[in-house]
Motif scaffolding. Structure first.
Motif, PDB file in Angstrom:
ATOM      1  N   SER A  77      20.240  75.361 -16.526  1.00 28.45           N
ATOM      2  CA  SER A  77      18.178  75.709 -16.026  1.00 28.45           C
ATOM      3  C   SER A  77      17.563  74.692 -14.381  1.00 28.45           C
ATOM      4  N   ASP A  78      16.695  74.842 -13.812  1.00 28.72           N
ATOM      5  CA  ASP A  78      16.192  74.711 -13.286  1.00 28.72           C
ATOM      6  C   ASP A  78      16.022  72.863 -12.903  1.00 28.72           C
ATOM      7  N   LYS A  79      15.513  72.299 -13.401  1.00 23.69           N
ATOM      8  CA  LYS A  79      15.686  70.505 -14.278  1.00 23.69           C
ATOM      9  C   LYS A  79      17.026  70.424 -14.251  1.00 23.69           C
ATOM     10  N   ALA A  80      17.899  71.270 -15.194  1.00 22.56           N
ATOM     11  CA  ALA A  80      18.894  70.410 -14.371  1.00 22.56           C
ATOM     12  C   ALA A  80      19.471  70.126 -12.728  1.00 22.56           C
ATOM     13  N   ARG A  81      19.321  71.053 -12.366  1.00 20.18           N
ATOM     14  CA  ARG A  81      19.974  71.770 -10.873  1.00 20.18           C
ATOM     15  C   ARG A  81      18.779  70.243 -10.391  1.00 20.18           C
ATOM     16  N   GLU A  82      17.969  70.203 -10.134  1.00 21.58           N
ATOM     17  CA  GLU A  82      17.258  69.579  -9.776  1.00 21.58           C
ATOM     18  C   GLU A  82      17.454  68.411 -10.128  1.00 21.58           C
ATOM     19  N   VAL A  83      17.706  67.556 -10.654  1.00 25.57           N
ATOM     20  CA  VAL A  83      17.996  66.209 -11.195  1.00 25.57           C
ATOM     21  C   VAL A  83      19.019  65.850 -10.507  1.00 25.57           C
ATOM     22  N   LEU A  84      19.810  66.708 -10.493  1.00 23.45           N
ATOM     23  CA  LEU A  84      21.892  66.851 -10.492  1.00 23.45           C
ATOM     24  C   LEU A  84      20.893  66.156  -8.588  1.00 23.45           C
ATOM     25  N   ALA A  85      20.333  66.901  -8.055  1.00 27.37           N
ATOM     26  CA  ALA A  85      19.912  66.330  -6.578  1.00 27.37           C
ATOM     27  C   ALA A  85      19.260  65.664  -6.054  1.00 27.37           C
ATOM     28  N   ARG A  86      18.190  65.303  -7.240  1.00 28.04           N
ATOM     29  CA  ARG A  86      17.178  64.106  -6.618  1.00 28.04           C
ATOM     30  C   ARG A  86      17.081  64.007  -7.970  1.00 28.04           C
ATOM     31  N   ALA A  87      17.220  62.594  -8.557  1.00 33.05           N
ATOM     32  CA  ALA A  87      17.197  62.083  -9.752  1.00 33.05           C
ATOM     33  C   ALA A  87      15.971  60.896 -10.005  1.00 33.05           C
ATOM     34  N   PRO A  88      15.010  60.927  -8.807  1.00 31.16           N
ATOM     35  CA  PRO A  88      13.495  60.532  -9.472  1.00 31.16           C
ATOM     36  C   PRO A  88      12.850  61.242  -9.835  1.00 31.16           C
ATOM     37  N   CYS A  89      12.284  61.046 -11.609  1.00 34.41           N
ATOM     38  CA  CYS A  89      11.114  61.612 -12.387  1.00 34.41           C
ATOM     39  C   CYS A  89      10.246  61.327 -12.831  1.00 34.41           C
ATOM     40  N   ALA A  90       9.351  61.522 -13.638  1.00 36.49           N
ATOM     41  CA  ALA A  90       8.772  60.968 -14.375  1.00 36.49           C
ATOM     42  C   ALA A  90       8.492  61.548 -16.160  1.00 36.49           C
ATOM     43  N   LEU A  91       8.270  60.593 -16.422  1.00 38.44           N
ATOM     44  CA  LEU A  91       7.606  61.399 -17.771  1.00 38.44           C
ATOM     45  C   LEU A  91       6.527  61.225 -18.899  1.00 38.44           C
ATOM     46  N   HIS A  92       5.802  62.158 -19.201  1.00 36.79           N
ATOM     47  CA  HIS A  92       4.323  61.774 -19.876  1.00 36.79           C
ATOM     48  C   HIS A  92       3.799  62.302 -20.888  1.00 36.79           C
ATOM     49  N   ALA A  93       2.878  61.159 -21.585  1.00 42.10           N
ATOM     50  CA  ALA A  93       2.496  62.452 -22.754  1.00 42.10           C
ATOM     51  C   ALA A  93       1.183  61.200 -23.341  1.00 42.10           C
ATOM     52  N   TYR A  94      -0.030  62.107 -23.362  1.00 42.16           N
ATOM     53  CA  TYR A  94      -1.232  61.535 -24.314  1.00 42.16           C
ATOM     54  C   TYR A  94      -0.463  61.627 -25.689  1.00 42.16           C
ATOM     55  N   ASP A  95      -1.700  60.866 -26.916  1.00 39.42           N
ATOM     56  CA  ASP A  95      -2.174  61.397 -28.202  1.00 39.42           C
ATOM     57  C   ASP A  95      -3.288  61.222 -28.519  1.00 39.42           C
ATOM     58  N   PRO A  96      -4.072  62.161 -28.840  1.00 44.62           N
ATOM     59  CA  PRO A  96      -5.328  61.643 -28.709  1.00 44.62           C
ATOM     60  C   PRO A  96      -6.280  61.525 -30.545  1.00 44.62           C
ATOM     61  N   GLU A  97      -4.394  60.825 -30.766  1.00 43.38           N
ATOM     62  CA  GLU A  97      -5.273  60.390 -32.431  1.00 43.38           C
ATOM     63  C   GLU A  97      -4.727  58.651 -32.016  1.00 43.38           C
ATOM     64  N   SER A  98      -3.719  58.962 -31.977  1.00 42.85           N
ATOM     65  CA  SER A  98      -3.686  56.870 -31.077  1.00 42.85           C
ATOM     66  C   SER A  98      -4.954  56.736 -30.054  1.00 42.85           C
ATOM     67  N   LYS A  99      -5.159  57.440 -29.387  1.00 43.81           N
ATOM     68  CA  LYS A  99      -5.916  57.269 -28.053  1.00 43.81           C
ATOM     69  C   LYS A  99      -4.882  56.438 -26.889  1.00 43.81           C
ATOM     70  N   VAL A 100      -3.860  57.316 -27.120  1.00 48.66           N
ATOM     71  CA  VAL A 100      -2.751  56.056 -26.023  1.00 48.66           C
ATOM     72  C   VAL A 100      -1.865  57.362 -25.050  1.00 48.66           C
TER      73      VAL A 100
END
Length: 203
Positions: A77-100
């Motif tokens: 996949s693209d994301k595997a190739r992208e991580v191999l080439a450039r390690a920096p990445c970010a993760l995001h999630a929002y939960d309207p139930e917990s409002k977090v």
């Protein structure tokens, strides 16, 4: 009086340590519970052109002691190739139930032929393994929507393993935002040489 005004504020509202614990509790809940909003966060990587690319992933593990998160991906996949080439990445999630909202920045590593990958593959469900045995590779242009082959779970056990890899994100920055009409709370932590340091931030 509104329901929000009558409800007690959560312990992490004014307690930085409790906010840290709540962040990791929610991530652990995301790993364990498919209906949690934190089960399917968005992962951002850097493409070959340097532009950010984002997609939904499934959170498979969250280790608060090591500040490590794990997802699975197809090594074609693209994301595997992208991580191999450039390690920096970010993760995001929002939960309207917990409002977090949780945001995580760090560096990712791929594990394809080691103990991390073997353990992750062994714990994968049969239907999940099928995803890694689909041909052609993810992102390949198709003549029509259904022009790909999906093997049965038994065949996928053999065909999918060479394409499977575990992606581990080592967190370097964490951001926790709780939304409440009585006062939002945002906390941030940064990993340094001496460990983690945290502070409250303006929302």
């Amino acid at each position: 009086m509104s329901l929000d005004a009558r409800a007690p504020l959560p312990p992490f509202h004014d307690d930085l340590a409790a906010a840290w614990a709540e962040l990791w509790r929610l991530l652990a809940d995301g790993v364990a519970r498919g209906r949690s909003a934190f089960h399917t966060p968005s992962l951002a990587t850097l493409g070959e052109d340097g532009r950010p690319r984002v997609r939904t992933v499934v959170l498979r593990a969250a280790d608060p002691e090591a500040a490590l998160l794990r997802i699975h991906c197809d090594r074609r996949s693209d994301k595997a190739r992208e991580v191999l080439a450039r390690a920096p990445c970010a993760l995001h999630a929002y939960d309207p139930e917990s409002k977090v909202q949780i945001r995580i920045e760090g560096r990712a590593s791929l594990h394809a032929e080691d103990d991390v990958a073997e353990a992750a593959w062994a714990a994968s469900q049969p239907m999940s393994r099928v995803c890694y045995a689909i041909t052609p590779a993810p992102g390949t242009a198709l003549a029509r929507g259904g022009a790909y082959a999906q093997p049965d779970p038994e065949a996928a056990l053999v065909l999918g393993r060479p394409n499977f890899c575990a992606l581990r994100l080592r967190a370097e920055r964490l951001d926790f935002l709780y939304l409440d009409r009585r006062g939002h709370r945002r906390a941030g932590w940064t990993r340094g040489a001496g460990g983690w340091s945290g502070t409250w931030l303006a929302p």
